[in-house]
Design a protein around this motif. Structure first.
Motif, PDB file in Angstrom:
ATOM      1  N   VAL A 330      21.129  33.824  25.388  1.00  9.74           N
ATOM      2  CA  VAL A 330      19.950  34.044  24.546  1.00  9.74           C
ATOM      3  C   VAL A 330      19.608  35.537  24.442  1.00  9.74           C
ATOM      4  O   VAL A 330      19.235  36.021  23.372  1.00  9.74           O
ATOM      5  N   ILE A 331      19.744  36.253  25.568  1.00  9.63           N
ATOM      6  CA  ILE A 331      19.323  37.658  25.632  1.00  9.63           C
ATOM      7  C   ILE A 331      20.493  38.516  26.111  1.00  9.63           C
ATOM      8  O   ILE A 331      20.893  38.440  27.283  1.00  9.63           O
ATOM      9  N   GLU A 332      21.026  39.326  25.245  1.00 10.28           N
ATOM     10  CA  GLU A 332      22.148  40.183  25.596  1.00 10.28           C
ATOM     11  C   GLU A 332      21.708  41.219  26.636  1.00 10.28           C
ATOM     12  O   GLU A 332      20.665  41.857  26.497  1.00 10.28           O
ATOM     13  N   GLY A 333      22.485  41.337  27.691  1.00  9.75           N
ATOM     14  CA  GLY A 333      22.196  42.326  28.719  1.00  9.75           C
ATOM     15  C   GLY A 333      21.247  41.861  29.803  1.00  9.75           C
ATOM     16  O   GLY A 333      21.004  42.587  30.771  1.00  9.75           O
ATOM     17  N   ALA A 334      20.716  40.645  29.666  1.00  8.73           N
ATOM     18  CA  ALA A 334      19.799  40.135  30.692  1.00  8.73           C
ATOM     19  C   ALA A 334      20.563  39.821  31.974  1.00  8.73           C
ATOM     20  O   ALA A 334      21.710  39.376  31.941  1.00  8.73           O
ATOM     21  N   GLU A 335      19.919  40.067  33.109  1.00  4.96           N
ATOM     22  CA  GLU A 335      20.557  39.767  34.401  1.00  4.96           C
ATOM     23  C   GLU A 335      19.490  39.385  35.414  1.00  4.96           C
ATOM     24  O   GLU A 335      18.491  40.083  35.575  1.00  4.96           O
ATOM     25  N   TRP A 336      19.745  38.274  36.093  1.00  2.93           N
ATOM     26  CA  TRP A 336      18.863  37.819  37.169  1.00  2.93           C
ATOM     27  C   TRP A 336      19.477  38.175  38.523  1.00  2.93           C
ATOM     28  O   TRP A 336      20.696  38.217  38.670  1.00  2.93           O
ATOM     29  N   ALA A 337      18.628  38.411  39.508  1.00  2.65           N
ATOM     30  CA  ALA A 337      19.058  38.623  40.898  1.00  2.65           C
ATOM     31  C   ALA A 337      17.992  38.032  41.805  1.00  2.65           C
ATOM     32  O   ALA A 337      16.876  37.734  41.367  1.00  2.65           O
ATOM     33  N   ALA A 338      18.334  37.843  43.071  1.00  4.31           N
ATOM     34  CA  ALA A 338      17.400  37.267  44.036  1.00  4.31           C
ATOM     35  C   ALA A 338      16.722  38.364  44.838  1.00  4.31           C
ATOM     36  O   ALA A 338      17.380  39.306  45.295  1.00  4.31           O
TER      37      ALA A 338
END
Length: 539
Positions: A330-338
Motif C-alpha cells: 500500500v505504501i512504498e518505502g514503509a517499514e515496520w520494526a519492533a
C-alpha cells in the motif's frame, strides 16, 4: 450427528441473542450445509493424484467444534490436515463458533459435539458428566500418550470436582521454565510495539530506550503528522498490553514484596501504568474511538494503510514480516520494526500454564479414534507436522532444533491467506509453547533477533499463579469474573479522564468498586491457594 449438531447450534445461537443472524454454514459452499462424507469426497477429488487419498477417505469422521469466533479457518483442508488424517486416522468436520455464548449454551443443554477445542470453557468441560477423561481412554485403548506430571497437574487444577483424580485434557502452548532455559534462538511470546521505522528515521532516529523516550518520540510524530493515529490501541487482544507488561502488570495477579499474591490492578505499578496511558490520551497520542475498536482486523487495517505510527501486537518475527509485506503493498518505502523491551521496564510477569484444551465429549461417536488422533497430534511428529508441515518437504531441523523452511513455505508464509489455504498450519491443538516459538524464529535475521532478545531477561513465568485461579463456578471464581466484567468499562473512564482531578476520581472509583466486589477476599484466597499449589506441584 452433523445435521443434529448444526440444528443445535442454530437453535442456541438464535436463543442467545439473534445477533449472529443464525448463520452457521460450512465454508466449502457459502449458505449450504455440506456433510462430512461430501467434504471427504470433495477432498478426494481435489487431491486425486495424492498417495494419501485412500487413507483420508477411510478415516473416521468426527465433529470438531472450534470455540473461537476469530479462528482463521473453518475447514479441515490443506496439506497439513490431510497428512494429519493420513497418520492419525481421523477427519474432522469443523464448525467454528459464531459467538462466544454458543458453547456455554450447548454445555447447558448437554448437546455437545464429538470433540471440542476451547480456551473459555475449560473448567466446565473438565467434568465426568460431560467428557471422557484422557487417562480413562488411554488405559482402555492402550494409547501411547504420556503427558508429563506438571501438565497433568495443570489439567487437574481445572476439574469441576476438585476430588476427581482424572484429567480431561492437556492444555497446549505450555513449556516449562527448564525447557525455555535450554532453548536456543527463540524468545518467549510477549506483547510488543511495532513502529514505523521509516517515519522514525525521518525524525532523526531519536532514542527509544525508555518508556519516557517512547512517549517523547510519539509526541514528535504527533507534531509532524497531526492526522496520524500515533499509538494504535485498537487491537482488542493486545490493547495497551506492552505498556502494561513493561510496567510490571503482565498478569492479573502478581507477587507483592511480602510474598503475598495481589490483584495487579491494586498495585502501585498499575497506578503508574494508568497514569502513563492517561497522559498519552491527554496529549492526543491515543483516542477514545481507537480504544473502542472490537475487531482486530479493523485495527490492523489502520496499520497496513499507514494511518498509525505504533501498532500493538505480540513479539514474533513472522508477524513483523506479514505486517511489512502487507503495508509495503500500500505504501512504498514503509517499514515496520519492533521496539525492544525498554531498559527501565519492570519485571514482566507471566503465568503461562497452557492456553486451550481439546475435549472428547460423552456424545463422541468414536472415543477410541478421538484419543488416538489426540495422541498422534501430541507426539513430537504430530506437533511438528501440525505447525511446520512435513519434515524433509516443508522443513529440516538445524542444530538447535529450529525448523528451516523450504522456499515454497517461506513464500506462502508472507501471506496469511495463502499459507492457510495451501498448508493450513492453524490446528495447533496439541503443540507446546516452544513448538510455536521455533516456527516463528525460523531463519530469522541475527540482527533482528538481537533486537528481540534485548532485556528479555526481565521476563519471568510463575505458572502457579494460573493454576491457583479459582474455578469459574466457585464463589471466588464469580468474584474474579465480576472484576473482569467491570474492568474494561472502568479502565476506559480512567484512560480518558480529562484532568488530574478526573483521573484521581476515576481511579478511586475503580478501587472502591474492586473492594465492593470482593478483591481483598480474592487476594487472600489467591495467596493461600498459590502456596498450596507450590507445595503440591513443586513450583
Amino acid at each position: 450427528m452433523r445435521k443434529k449438531f448444526v440444528s443445535i447450534i442454530l437453535g442456541v445461537a438464535c436463543m442467545a441473542s439473534l445477533l449472529t443472524g443464525c448463520q452457521m454454514k460450512d465454508s466449502s459452499q457459502p449458505g449450504q450445509e455440506v456433510s462430512g462424507t461430501q467434504k471427504q469426497e470433495t477432498a478426494g477429488q481435489e487431491s486425486s493424484a495424492s498417495e494419501t487419498e485412500g487413507n483420508v477417505q477411510d478415516a473416521v469422521t468426527l465433529d470438531l467444534y472450534l470455540d473461537f469466533t476469530w479462528y482463521p479457518v473453518d475447514s479441515w483442508t490443506g496439506i497439513i490436515p490431510e497428512t494429519l488424517t493420513e497418520n492419525g486416522g481421523v477427519y474432522f468436520d469443523v464448525t467454528r463458533s459464531a459467538d462466544d455464548s454458543q458453547l456455554g449454551l450447548m454445555i447447558a443443554s448437554g448437546e455437545l459435539p464429538d470433540v471440542i477445542y476451547t480456551d473459555k470453557e475449560i473448567d466446565r468441560l473438565c467434568d465426568s458428566n460431560l467428557c471422557y477423561s484422557y487417562n480413562e481412554l488411554i488405559e482402555k485403548y492402550g494409547v501411547d500418550l504420556q503427558p508429563t506430571e506438571d501438565r497433568i497437574a495443570i489439567a487437574k487444577s481445572h476439574n469441576a470436582d476438585k476430588e476427581d483424580p482424572n484429567y480431561y485434557t492437556i492444555l497446549n502452548c505450555y513449556s516449562t521454565n527448564e525447557e525455555w532455559n535450554n532453548a536456543k534462538g527463540v524468545v518467549r511470546n510477549t506483547p510488543c510495539l511495532y513502529y514505523r521505522k521509516d517515519i522514525w528515521e525521518e525524525l532523526g532516529k531519536p532514542e527509544m530506550n525508555t518508556l519516557e523516550d517512547i512517549a517523547n518520540v510519539c509526541m514528535m510524530v504527533k507534531e509532524k503528522y497531526p492526522e496520524m493515529i500515533t499509538v494504535n490501541a485498537g487491537n482488542p487482544s493486545w490493547r495497551l498490553g506492552a505498556f502494561k507488561s513493561w510496567m510490571g502488570n503482565g498478569n492479573d495477579f502478581v507477587y507483592a514484596e511480602d510474598g503475598s499474591v495481589i490483584l495487579s490492578d491494586m498495585t502501585e505499578n498499575y497506578y503508574e501504568y494508568l497514569s502513563y496511558v492517561n497522559q498519552m490520551y491527554r496529549n492526543g497520542l491515543i483516542s477514545e474511538e481507537n480504544i473502542a475498536i472490537t475487531n482486530e482486523d479493523d485495527a490492523k487495517q489502520q496499520a497496513i494503510s499507514g494511518k498509525c505510527f505504533i501498532y500493538e501486537w505480540n513479539l514474533r518475527p513472522t508477524q513483523l514480516e506479514q505486517l511489512n509485506t502487507a503495508t509495503k503493498e500500500v505504501i512504498e518505502g514503509a517499514e515496520w520494526a519492533a521496539i525492544p523491551i525498554p531498559d527501565d521496564a519492570k519485571e514482566i510477569v507471566g503465568a503461562g500454564s497452557g492456553w486451550a484444551g481439546v475435549f472428547i465429549s460423552k456424545n463422541c461417536k468414536d472415543p477410541e479414534a478421538a484419543i488416538k488422533m489426540i495422541s498422534y497430534m501430541s507426539s513430537e511428529e504430530g506437533r511438528h507436522l501440525a505447525l511446520w508441515g512435513r519434515e524433509g518437504v516443508e522443513y529440516e531441523l538445524d542444530e538447535n532444533g529450529v525448523p528451516l523452511f523450504s522456499e515454497e513455505w517461506q513464500k506462502a508464509a508472507k501471506n496469511q491467506d495463502e499459507i492457510n489455504s495451501k498448508y493450513n498450519n492453524t490446528y495447533n491443538m496439541c503443540v507446546t509453547e516452544l513448538d510455536e516459538a521455533y516456527s516463528f524464529y525460523s531463519g530469522v535475521n541475527p540482527e533482528l533477533l538481537e533486537g528481540f532478545v534485548k532485556n528479555t531477561n526481565k521476563i519471568v513465568n510463575y505458572p502457579e499463579l494460573s493454576i491457583a485461579l479459582p474455578p469459574s463456578t466457585s464463589d471466588m471464581g464469580v468474584v474474579l469474573a465480576k472484576i473482569k466484567e467491570a474492568r474494561e468499562a472502568e479502565l476506559v473512564k480512567i484512560y480518558t479522564a480529562e484532568s488530574d482531578k478526573a483521573f484521581e476520581k476515576a481511579y478511586q472509583d475503580y478501587m472502591d468498586l474492586l473492594e465492593q466486589i470482593g478483591s481483598q477476599e480474592l487476594n487472600s484466597y489467591m495467596t493461600e491457594r498459590t502456596n498450596e499449589v507450590k507445595t503440591e506441584f513443586g513450583f
